[in-house]
Design a protein around this motif. Structure first.
Motif, PDB file in Angstrom:
ATOM      1  N   LEU A  43      86.805  95.178  93.887  1.00  0.00           N
ATOM      2  CA  LEU A  43      87.013  96.316  94.230  1.00  0.00           C
ATOM      3  C   LEU A  43      89.013  96.008  94.375  1.00  0.00           C
ATOM      4  O   LEU A  43      89.549  95.750  95.632  1.00  0.00           O
ATOM      5  CB  LEU A  43      86.979  96.401  96.014  1.00  0.00           C
ATOM      6  CG  LEU A  43      85.324  96.186  96.611  1.00  0.00           C
ATOM      7  CD1 LEU A  43      84.579  96.573  97.653  1.00  0.00           C
ATOM      8  CD2 LEU A  43      84.581  96.800  95.579  1.00  0.00           C
ATOM      9  N   SER A  44      89.429  96.213  93.877  1.00  0.00           N
ATOM     10  CA  SER A  44      91.088  95.597  93.158  1.00  0.00           C
ATOM     11  C   SER A  44      90.932  97.661  94.483  1.00  0.00           C
ATOM     12  O   SER A  44      90.793  97.816  95.200  1.00  0.00           O
ATOM     13  CB  SER A  44      90.886  96.495  92.149  1.00  0.00           C
ATOM     14  OG  SER A  44      91.088  98.018  91.676  1.00  0.00           O
ATOM     15  N   ARG A  45      92.398  97.403  94.337  1.00  0.00           N
ATOM     16  CA  ARG A  45      93.379  98.821  95.190  1.00  0.00           C
ATOM     17  C   ARG A  45      93.093  99.583  94.584  1.00  0.00           C
ATOM     18  O   ARG A  45      92.916 100.642  95.446  1.00  0.00           O
ATOM     19  CB  ARG A  45      94.875  97.991  96.023  1.00  0.00           C
ATOM     20  CG  ARG A  45      94.994  99.139  96.537  1.00  0.00           C
ATOM     21  CD  ARG A  45      96.568  98.940  97.154  1.00  0.00           C
ATOM     22  NE  ARG A  45      97.747  99.729  97.725  1.00  0.00           N
ATOM     23  CZ  ARG A  45      98.461 100.512  97.891  1.00  0.00           C
ATOM     24  NH1 ARG A  45      99.131 100.033  97.461  1.00  0.00           N
ATOM     25  NH2 ARG A  45      98.983 101.561  99.041  1.00  0.00           N
ATOM     26  N   GLY A  46      93.147  99.166  93.158  1.00  0.00           N
ATOM     27  CA  GLY A  46      93.109 101.064  92.618  1.00  0.00           C
ATOM     28  C   GLY A  46      91.515 101.489  92.212  1.00  0.00           C
ATOM     29  O   GLY A  46      91.224 102.805  93.423  1.00  0.00           O
ATOM     30  N   ASP A  81      89.642  91.752  94.649  1.00  0.00           N
ATOM     31  CA  ASP A  81      90.073  91.587  93.800  1.00  0.00           C
ATOM     32  C   ASP A  81      90.798  90.221  93.860  1.00  0.00           C
ATOM     33  O   ASP A  81      91.973  90.139  93.917  1.00  0.00           O
ATOM     34  CB  ASP A  81      90.622  92.241  92.163  1.00  0.00           C
ATOM     35  CG  ASP A  81      91.156  91.327  91.075  1.00  0.00           C
ATOM     36  OD1 ASP A  81      91.191  90.901  91.133  1.00  0.00           O
ATOM     37  OD2 ASP A  81      90.979  92.383  90.410  1.00  0.00           O
ATOM     38  N   LEU A  82      90.580  88.508  93.906  1.00  0.00           N
ATOM     39  CA  LEU A  82      91.615  87.910  93.990  1.00  0.00           C
ATOM     40  C   LEU A  82      92.806  87.515  93.395  1.00  0.00           C
ATOM     41  O   LEU A  82      93.576  86.717  93.987  1.00  0.00           O
ATOM     42  CB  LEU A  82      89.814  86.201  94.006  1.00  0.00           C
ATOM     43  CG  LEU A  82      88.687  86.450  94.695  1.00  0.00           C
ATOM     44  CD1 LEU A  82      88.077  84.819  94.723  1.00  0.00           C
ATOM     45  CD2 LEU A  82      89.521  85.971  96.264  1.00  0.00           C
ATOM     46  N   LYS A  83      92.086  87.971  92.058  1.00  0.00           N
ATOM     47  CA  LYS A  83      93.792  87.823  91.192  1.00  0.00           C
ATOM     48  C   LYS A  83      94.669  88.228  92.217  1.00  0.00           C
ATOM     49  O   LYS A  83      95.261  88.265  92.096  1.00  0.00           O
ATOM     50  CB  LYS A  83      93.718  87.828  90.210  1.00  0.00           C
ATOM     51  CG  LYS A  83      94.974  87.532  89.203  1.00  0.00           C
ATOM     52  CD  LYS A  83      94.539  87.779  87.688  1.00  0.00           C
ATOM     53  CE  LYS A  83      95.272  87.563  87.004  1.00  0.00           C
ATOM     54  NZ  LYS A  83      94.955  87.670  85.346  1.00  0.00           N
ATOM     55  N   GLU A  84      94.318  89.614  91.902  1.00  0.00           N
ATOM     56  CA  GLU A  84      95.384  90.861  92.952  1.00  0.00           C
ATOM     57  C   GLU A  84      95.865  90.279  94.207  1.00  0.00           C
ATOM     58  O   GLU A  84      97.334  90.471  94.217  1.00  0.00           O
ATOM     59  CB  GLU A  84      94.193  92.416  92.897  1.00  0.00           C
ATOM     60  CG  GLU A  84      95.455  93.182  93.235  1.00  0.00           C
ATOM     61  CD  GLU A  84      94.677  94.873  93.586  1.00  0.00           C
ATOM     62  OE1 GLU A  84      95.071  95.607  93.348  1.00  0.00           O
ATOM     63  OE2 GLU A  84      93.283  94.150  94.468  1.00  0.00           O
ATOM     64  N   VAL A  93      99.147  91.897 100.401  1.00  0.00           N
ATOM     65  CA  VAL A  93      97.576  92.051 100.532  1.00  0.00           C
ATOM     66  C   VAL A  93      97.675  93.024 101.780  1.00  0.00           C
ATOM     67  O   VAL A  93      96.437  93.128 101.912  1.00  0.00           O
ATOM     68  CB  VAL A  93      97.555  90.761 100.736  1.00  0.00           C
ATOM     69  CG1 VAL A  93      96.661  90.363 101.574  1.00  0.00           C
ATOM     70  CG2 VAL A  93      98.167  89.674 100.035  1.00  0.00           C
ATOM     71  N   LEU A  94      98.368  92.882 102.504  1.00  0.00           N
ATOM     72  CA  LEU A  94      97.951  94.401 103.564  1.00  0.00           C
ATOM     73  C   LEU A  94      98.146  95.891 103.341  1.00  0.00           C
ATOM     74  O   LEU A  94      96.634  96.233 104.258  1.00  0.00           O
ATOM     75  CB  LEU A  94      99.783  93.758 104.949  1.00  0.00           C
ATOM     76  CG  LEU A  94      99.439  94.875 105.517  1.00  0.00           C
ATOM     77  CD1 LEU A  94      98.097  94.651 106.711  1.00  0.00           C
ATOM     78  CD2 LEU A  94     100.375  95.189 106.597  1.00  0.00           C
ATOM     79  N   LYS A  95      98.640  96.511 102.724  1.00  0.00           N
ATOM     80  CA  LYS A  95      98.326  97.424 102.356  1.00  0.00           C
ATOM     81  C   LYS A  95      96.358  97.508 101.305  1.00  0.00           C
ATOM     82  O   LYS A  95      96.151  98.214 101.260  1.00  0.00           O
ATOM     83  CB  LYS A  95      99.070  98.082 100.871  1.00  0.00           C
ATOM     84  CG  LYS A  95     100.453  97.599 101.398  1.00  0.00           C
ATOM     85  CD  LYS A  95     101.861  98.176 100.064  1.00  0.00           C
ATOM     86  CE  LYS A  95     102.878  98.471 100.799  1.00  0.00           C
ATOM     87  NZ  LYS A  95     104.111  98.617  99.890  1.00  0.00           N
ATOM     88  N   LEU A  96      96.685  96.260 100.369  1.00  0.00           N
ATOM     89  CA  LEU A  96      95.200  96.332  99.728  1.00  0.00           C
ATOM     90  C   LEU A  96      94.590  96.436 101.246  1.00  0.00           C
ATOM     91  O   LEU A  96      93.237  97.412 101.079  1.00  0.00           O
ATOM     92  CB  LEU A  96      95.025  94.870  99.435  1.00  0.00           C
ATOM     93  CG  LEU A  96      93.190  94.424  98.866  1.00  0.00           C
ATOM     94  CD1 LEU A  96      92.949  94.983  97.695  1.00  0.00           C
ATOM     95  CD2 LEU A  96      92.767  93.310  98.666  1.00  0.00           C
ATOM     96  N   PHE A  97      94.276  95.849 101.771  1.00  0.00           N
ATOM     97  CA  PHE A  97      93.278  95.546 103.182  1.00  0.00           C
ATOM     98  C   PHE A  97      93.688  96.837 104.516  1.00  0.00           C
ATOM     99  O   PHE A  97      91.854  97.028 104.484  1.00  0.00           O
ATOM    100  CB  PHE A  97      93.055  94.578 103.543  1.00  0.00           C
ATOM    101  CG  PHE A  97      92.966  93.273 103.345  1.00  0.00           C
ATOM    102  CD1 PHE A  97      91.470  92.892 103.087  1.00  0.00           C
ATOM    103  CD2 PHE A  97      93.613  91.760 102.829  1.00  0.00           C
ATOM    104  CE1 PHE A  97      91.463  91.587 103.056  1.00  0.00           C
ATOM    105  CE2 PHE A  97      93.426  90.639 102.286  1.00  0.00           C
ATOM    106  CZ  PHE A  97      91.451  90.987 102.149  1.00  0.00           C
TER     107      PHE A  97
END
Length: 272
Positions: A43-46, A81-84, A93-97
């Motif tokens: 589950l990437s941000r994209g 996506d751990l690489k992300e 990272v905050l934006k991703l969550f």
């Protein structure tokens, strides 16, 4: 994100300017497929942005009454996506969550039931996605888990929906050990509704969706919202709220049609 989707036919969503989803309308059921099989549908941000936008778009589609979310390839979703995460600074990272928050919110707030169709593994945020859906059907070989603790990241966000599906002790066991549980355990503890042979997963999930899609869309919309609202109330506050909701629901066209059809011993004709 505002995106105009053509949802009249099965089409790779990258043809709509997106990259991580496939979509297929099947009658009154819309099937969204996570399409990053080479990344175990991470589950990437994209992907999350696309999924949120697409769910919000389907909310406006009067032809779709139920949504199925599934994964392509060998797995449902292995989580973020751990690489992300590894390559991002704390603000990214905050934006991703926060983006993941918006996806879960879209699933909760859409008036249409959302069913997770699970095969392979559903771990970390993938498990969270299953738990956030209204219903879930799993293949017999599916595995579920929140293994973040094994790499030094406690699955705090997956814990929110996990703990609202399974009992506290089981949720904490999954979170503290990071161990996977089988589909049969997931069924026993309330994480999924049904476990079926892998070869029947598509047909069984669609059968459940089709059955719900044939019922009153307005009643289901009212019911889904009320169900989640009352969970946060004490017993008699919830009962008072539910009494108000059902009283109003009973005056709708679909309710009058349903009651009339029952009395007249005929099939109801729901409003389009």
């Amino acid at each position: 994100m505002s995106v105009n989707f053509d949802i009249s036919k099965k089409v790779p969503v990258n043809d709509m300017g997106l990259e991580n989803l496939l979509y297929e309308p099947k009658g009154n059921v819309g099937v969204i497929s996570l399409n990053r099989p080479e990344k175990r549908n991470a589950l990437s941000r994209g992907l999350l942005m696309e999924l949120t936008g697409f769910i919000n778009e389907l909310a406006l589609d009067k032809k779709v009454n139920v949504i199925i979310i599934k994964g392509l390839g060998k797995t449902f979703s292995a989580g973020h996506d751990l690489k992300e995460i590894y390559e991002s600074d704390p603000q990214e990272v905050l934006k991703l969550f926060q983006t993941c928050y918006q996806t879960m919110q879209a699933i909760r707030e859409i008036s249409k039931p959302v069913i997770a169709q699970v095969h392979g593994v559903a771990t970390a945020a993938g498990c969270q996605l299953v738990a956030a859906c209204d219903l879930a059907v799993a293949a017999e070989d599916a595995l579920f888990g929140t293994p973040g603790v094994k790499i030094g990241i406690f699955c705090t966000t997956p814990a929110v929906f996990l703990s609202r599906n399974v009992g506290r002790k089981k949720a904490m066991e999954m979170l503290l050990t990071g161990d996977l549980i089988s589909a049969s355990e997931a069924l026993l503890h309330g994480l999924v509704n049904k476990v079926v042979p892998l070869e029947n997963l598509d047909s069984e999930t669609f059968s459940m969706a089709e059955k719900i899609a044939g019922l009153s869309a307005s009643a289901i919309a009212v019911g889904k919202r009320a169900f989640y609202q009352q969970l946060n109330m004490d017993d008699f506050q919830a009962l008072n709220y539910a009494s108000e909701v059902i009283s109003l629901n009973s005056t709708t066209r679909d309710a009058r049609e349903g009651i009339g059809a029952f009395i007249e011993k005929r099939e109801p004709k729901w409003k389009d």
